[in-house]
Design a protein around this motif. Sequence first.
Motif, PDB file in Angstrom:
ATOM      1  N   TYR A   1       0.854  -1.192   0.000  1.00  0.00           N
ATOM      2  CA  TYR A   1       0.000   0.000   0.000  1.00  0.00           C
ATOM      3  C   TYR A   1       0.885   1.235   0.000  1.00  0.00           C
ATOM      4  O   TYR A   1       1.723   1.418   0.896  1.00  0.00           O
ATOM      5  CB  TYR A   1      -0.896  -0.030   1.239  1.00  0.00           C
ATOM      6  CG  TYR A   1      -1.928   1.071   1.338  1.00  0.00           C
ATOM      7  CD1 TYR A   1      -3.202   0.900   0.809  1.00  0.00           C
ATOM      8  CD2 TYR A   1      -1.640   2.272   1.982  1.00  0.00           C
ATOM      9  CE1 TYR A   1      -4.158   1.908   0.915  1.00  0.00           C
ATOM     10  CE2 TYR A   1      -2.584   3.279   2.090  1.00  0.00           C
ATOM     11  CZ  TYR A   1      -3.842   3.089   1.556  1.00  0.00           C
ATOM     12  OH  TYR A   1      -4.788   4.093   1.665  1.00  0.00           O
TER      13      TYR A   1
ATOM     14  N   ASP B   1      -6.292   5.096   8.673  1.00  0.00           N
ATOM     15  CA  ASP B   1      -7.422   4.245   9.052  1.00  0.00           C
ATOM     16  C   ASP B   1      -7.424   2.943   8.260  1.00  0.00           C
ATOM     17  O   ASP B   1      -7.826   1.888   8.772  1.00  0.00           O
ATOM     18  CB  ASP B   1      -8.735   4.998   8.852  1.00  0.00           C
ATOM     19  CG  ASP B   1      -9.000   6.015   9.961  1.00  0.00           C
ATOM     20  OD1 ASP B   1      -8.123   6.189  10.821  1.00  0.00           O
ATOM     21  OD2 ASP B   1     -10.086   6.620   9.967  1.00  0.00           O
ATOM     22  N   HIS B   2      -6.986   2.994   6.998  1.00  0.00           N
ATOM     23  CA  HIS B   2      -6.903   1.788   6.174  1.00  0.00           C
ATOM     24  C   HIS B   2      -5.924   0.792   6.812  1.00  0.00           C
ATOM     25  O   HIS B   2      -6.227  -0.402   6.917  1.00  0.00           O
ATOM     26  CB  HIS B   2      -6.428   2.173   4.772  1.00  0.00           C
ATOM     27  CG  HIS B   2      -6.596   1.103   3.748  1.00  0.00           C
ATOM     28  ND1 HIS B   2      -7.551   1.148   2.758  1.00  0.00           N
ATOM     29  CD2 HIS B   2      -5.934  -0.069   3.540  1.00  0.00           C
ATOM     30  CE1 HIS B   2      -7.466   0.075   2.005  1.00  0.00           C
ATOM     31  NE2 HIS B   2      -6.482  -0.678   2.452  1.00  0.00           N
TER      32      HIS B   2
ATOM     33  N   ASN C   1      -2.612   4.756  -3.376  1.00  0.00           N
ATOM     34  CA  ASN C   1      -3.575   5.678  -2.796  1.00  0.00           C
ATOM     35  C   ASN C   1      -3.339   7.044  -3.430  1.00  0.00           C
ATOM     36  O   ASN C   1      -2.576   7.864  -2.947  1.00  0.00           O
ATOM     37  CB  ASN C   1      -3.394   5.738  -1.278  1.00  0.00           C
ATOM     38  CG  ASN C   1      -4.514   6.481  -0.588  1.00  0.00           C
ATOM     39  OD1 ASN C   1      -5.669   6.375  -0.981  1.00  0.00           O
ATOM     40  ND2 ASN C   1      -4.185   7.234   0.448  1.00  0.00           N
TER      41      ASN C   1
ATOM     42  N   ASN D   1     -15.286   5.346   1.367  1.00  0.00           N
ATOM     43  CA  ASN D   1     -14.357   5.401   2.491  1.00  0.00           C
ATOM     44  C   ASN D   1     -15.053   5.043   3.800  1.00  0.00           C
ATOM     45  O   ASN D   1     -16.281   5.135   3.926  1.00  0.00           O
ATOM     46  CB  ASN D   1     -13.749   6.796   2.624  1.00  0.00           C
ATOM     47  CG  ASN D   1     -12.682   7.071   1.581  1.00  0.00           C
ATOM     48  OD1 ASN D   1     -12.169   6.158   0.936  1.00  0.00           O
ATOM     49  ND2 ASN D   1     -12.341   8.337   1.417  1.00  0.00           N
TER      50      ASN D   1
ATOM     51  N   HIS E   1     -11.882   4.513  11.102  1.00  0.00           N
ATOM     52  CA  HIS E   1     -11.524   3.474  12.063  1.00  0.00           C
ATOM     53  C   HIS E   1     -12.154   3.761  13.417  1.00  0.00           C
ATOM     54  O   HIS E   1     -11.723   4.649  14.158  1.00  0.00           O
ATOM     55  CB  HIS E   1      -9.998   3.395  12.178  1.00  0.00           C
ATOM     56  CG  HIS E   1      -9.517   2.271  13.033  1.00  0.00           C
ATOM     57  ND1 HIS E   1      -8.843   2.472  14.212  1.00  0.00           N
ATOM     58  CD2 HIS E   1      -9.617   0.923  12.870  1.00  0.00           C
ATOM     59  CE1 HIS E   1      -8.525   1.301  14.747  1.00  0.00           C
ATOM     60  NE2 HIS E   1      -8.999   0.347  13.965  1.00  0.00           N
TER      61      HIS E   1
ATOM     62  N   ALA F   1     -14.109   1.660   8.876  1.00  0.00           N
ATOM     63  CA  ALA F   1     -13.016   1.296   7.974  1.00  0.00           C
ATOM     64  C   ALA F   1     -12.918  -0.216   7.821  1.00  0.00           C
ATOM     65  O   ALA F   1     -12.364  -0.692   6.818  1.00  0.00           O
ATOM     66  CB  ALA F   1     -11.699   1.865   8.494  1.00  0.00           C
TER      67      ALA F   1
ATOM     68  N   VAL G   1     -12.265  -1.856   4.230  1.00  0.00           N
ATOM     69  CA  VAL G   1     -11.148  -2.744   3.911  1.00  0.00           C
ATOM     70  C   VAL G   1     -11.661  -4.105   3.449  1.00  0.00           C
ATOM     71  O   VAL G   1     -11.090  -4.716   2.536  1.00  0.00           O
ATOM     72  CB  VAL G   1     -10.192  -2.870   5.115  1.00  0.00           C
ATOM     73  CG1 VAL G   1      -9.148  -3.949   4.874  1.00  0.00           C
ATOM     74  CG2 VAL G   1      -9.504  -1.529   5.376  1.00  0.00           C
TER      75      VAL G   1
ATOM     76  N   TYR H   1     -12.367  -3.668  -0.140  1.00  0.00           N
ATOM     77  CA  TYR H   1     -11.149  -3.692  -0.947  1.00  0.00           C
ATOM     78  C   TYR H   1     -10.642  -5.122  -1.142  1.00  0.00           C
ATOM     79  O   TYR H   1     -10.225  -5.510  -2.235  1.00  0.00           O
ATOM     80  CB  TYR H   1     -10.063  -2.834  -0.301  1.00  0.00           C
ATOM     81  CG  TYR H   1     -10.136  -1.377  -0.686  1.00  0.00           C
ATOM     82  CD1 TYR H   1      -9.705  -0.938  -1.936  1.00  0.00           C
ATOM     83  CD2 TYR H   1     -10.632  -0.419   0.194  1.00  0.00           C
ATOM     84  CE1 TYR H   1      -9.775   0.399  -2.296  1.00  0.00           C
ATOM     85  CE2 TYR H   1     -10.708   0.920  -0.152  1.00  0.00           C
ATOM     86  CZ  TYR H   1     -10.283   1.325  -1.407  1.00  0.00           C
ATOM     87  OH  TYR H   1     -10.365   2.651  -1.769  1.00  0.00           O
TER      88      TYR H   1
END
Length: 859
Positions: free
Chosen positions: A109, A133-134, A280, A413, A416, A708, A712, A715
């Motif tokens: 990432y 947060d990701h 990102n 988005n 978290h 989050a 995730v 994703y």
Amino acid sequence: MKSIRKFTVRAVVPARLGALEELAANLRWAWHEPTRRLFEQIDPDAWARSERDPVTFLGEIDPSKLEALAGDDEYVARADRERDALRAYLAEPRWYQGIDGETPRLVAYFSPEYGIAAALPQYSGGLGILAGDHLKAASDLGVPIVAVGLFYKAGYFSQSISSDGWQQERYPVQDPDGLPLSVLRRPDGSAVQISIALPGGATLAARVWRAAVGRVTLLLLDTDVPANADDMRGVTDRLYGGGSEHRLLQELLLGIGGVRAIRAWSELTGASAPEVFHMNEGHAGFLGLERISSYIGEGLGFAEALQLVRAGTVFTTHTPVPAGIDRFDRALVERYVTPELLPGVDPADALALGVEPGADPATSAFNMAIMGLRLAGHANGVSELHGRVSRRMFGSLWPGFDPEEVPITSITNGVHAPTWIDPALTALAERTLGTDDSEHADWLSPAVGDAELWAVKRQMRERLVGDARRRLAAAFVEQHPGASAPDWITRALDPDALTVGFARRVPTYKRLTLMLQDPERLTAILTDPERPVQFVIAGKSHPADDEGKRLIQQLVQFAARPELRERIVFLPDYDMAMAETLYPGCDVWLNNPLRPLEACGTSGMKAAMNAALNLSILDGWWAEYAAEDYGWVIPSADSAGDAGERDAREAAALYDLLEHRIVPAFYDRPAVDPVQSGYFERDADRVPAEWVRMLRTTLTRLAPELGADRMVRDYVERLYRPAASRFGAMVADDARAARGFAAWAAKVRAAWPQVAVLHVESGGLDQPAVGDELHVRAEVALGGLDAGDVAVELVSGRSTAADVLTDAERTPLAAVGGGSWEGTVTLDRAGSFGYTVRVVPAHPLLADPAELGLIAVAG
């Protein structure tokens, strides 16, 4: 007298308290409240002064206190339990380890900034907070990620406000030895150093700092090393600073140097090579060229290596406007992108990736987002609306395809929850519901009384008021050295008043000063003696954005009026530490950007997780989640004649909502019947029952959707797993599939100018009615391609007055020989109907029919 150099001397922690050092070394403390409470117990005042950073805290604590605690068996046992819990967290299987089927062994990432904690100020705003947060959510879920960024010695900037309201920037230098970082070292103790070639035979070197973000490793590249000349030592001096060449050097280092740093880290740790690379935003786009160079070194051609890189690359765009994209002068990029920098890569091939569609390749700017999309086989926007905007914005990369077919999806988005939910709210969930997972708690449960929930909300509001007064006093003393803060600051804000929050970056499109359109009307709202409203506002403008700074100045000058300064405050130096009290302390979160220029806007998500209601334009995430139980929608004045009229109308709508719906709902019963009006008075305990019902619904139904962890998971399932699967297929057997696919794509591109739909005929319908079948036959010229190289489709749907198909459906036609394709579609709805026939490339390894940007449509 000023020191010329500084460093951090860490306290010697007694051996019995060794668990504290292990806990401080992993940034999980940034979102793990039991660990933070463990440090706070040592010295609450010193803990507050350190802004709850255990590394700084341990460097400043009185050693005698540590020695005394080392003799406290109960405290030592508690520290050991938390250390053991951390070890279990790092090792135990989590959600990702329970997924059925194949998953990526490792995801890389890349982001130019990360907002992990206030103690590691390597972020400027939403992009960095989202990246942080990701990583945190990936850690909690067990997703194997290694992240890459740059270490900025001066971070972004610290903001102060001059006496006339103008933003001033300071760049305090960070001491990496005083941060939760360690140098990446080889077994012999030497530091790992990566380098990239520069024009004229020079090199840019960087050491690699490593941070443990729970289970995730974050690598940060730092050019402040002796191997570099003085000017090159400053490449990573600050985030988004310097001129164009400075930014280009940062992005070359992030992309190319970042891939090399991962290789070094993998060799040292034995970690698998990443199968998926996630960009990102476009700042890290050069990572694709570094990987292409590596594959060329293994024997692939450029086109073959490009297909292999694309297969495993994900690109996330965060901007809804072309002006938000990094562009560099072509000649500048050409000077740096050399065979020495990227062995085996023809500079012309690299430069072609950044040419905007339709532009002159010899003179056009080098577009980082365009390069990112060309290097990525998987792309997404960050909300449903932003996905639609992105498909239109970048649609020219796929000419001939309708916007809805452009291969850019959307993943909204998330934030978290353990980082952003106030500990007081979590404590209430533990006390009444028996759970520390306040994000998913059943706040509608009768176990949580209205009075209890309202009391906690007031407690959070009271903490915000105290923090705001402290910051206002500090800002005044900074502006007036030697003076004492005036008495009015001790009265600023009221813990029982309706509190509206607004905090974010300050570009013009976010319209910081929309609330000032009618100053007299706003003043009346703020100063109502019976039902006052107060605004708490914060935000930074980019140092080069004078228009944004003027907006801050207008707001600050308005708030300085004696009759208003206790009801509207601007808090300087907005950061994560401020946000920890700001979001929980607000009752209403305001967001009024120019639609559709807000890609997502996660600040309102954080507020919602803390029992605040949203008041927003239907933009970003709010456009897909807005509901009456969660807040209020400010109507967009899309029909306005100009920007001034639009601002005036939308500001008037904002005032109307405050005056006639929000303020009465928070305070008391209006004169009309509450059932008809929607306003409710407070009950005997002074609790606004309907307001609290909305808070409960927000916490129970909305907050879990905004996490989050949901983001995730999306994703992983929608992008990472497909990317890893495609990469695995491409790379297998010495990249045999990548070689074959590249050859096939070249053949198709060469033949495509001769591909055409020559003739279309249909029959069987004299008077079409619902349920009838339309039979279609098409004659297609293939230009030397085989029938298996293409898909021929009947596209049908409603036909507008301009003969544009809407609600289109695609029906495959079957090859019947001789260049003919046939098929049938059933008419399943009444009204205007239209159809056409198109040809697109077809191959088992195509991620999407639009991938090659080739289409032939009946004339």
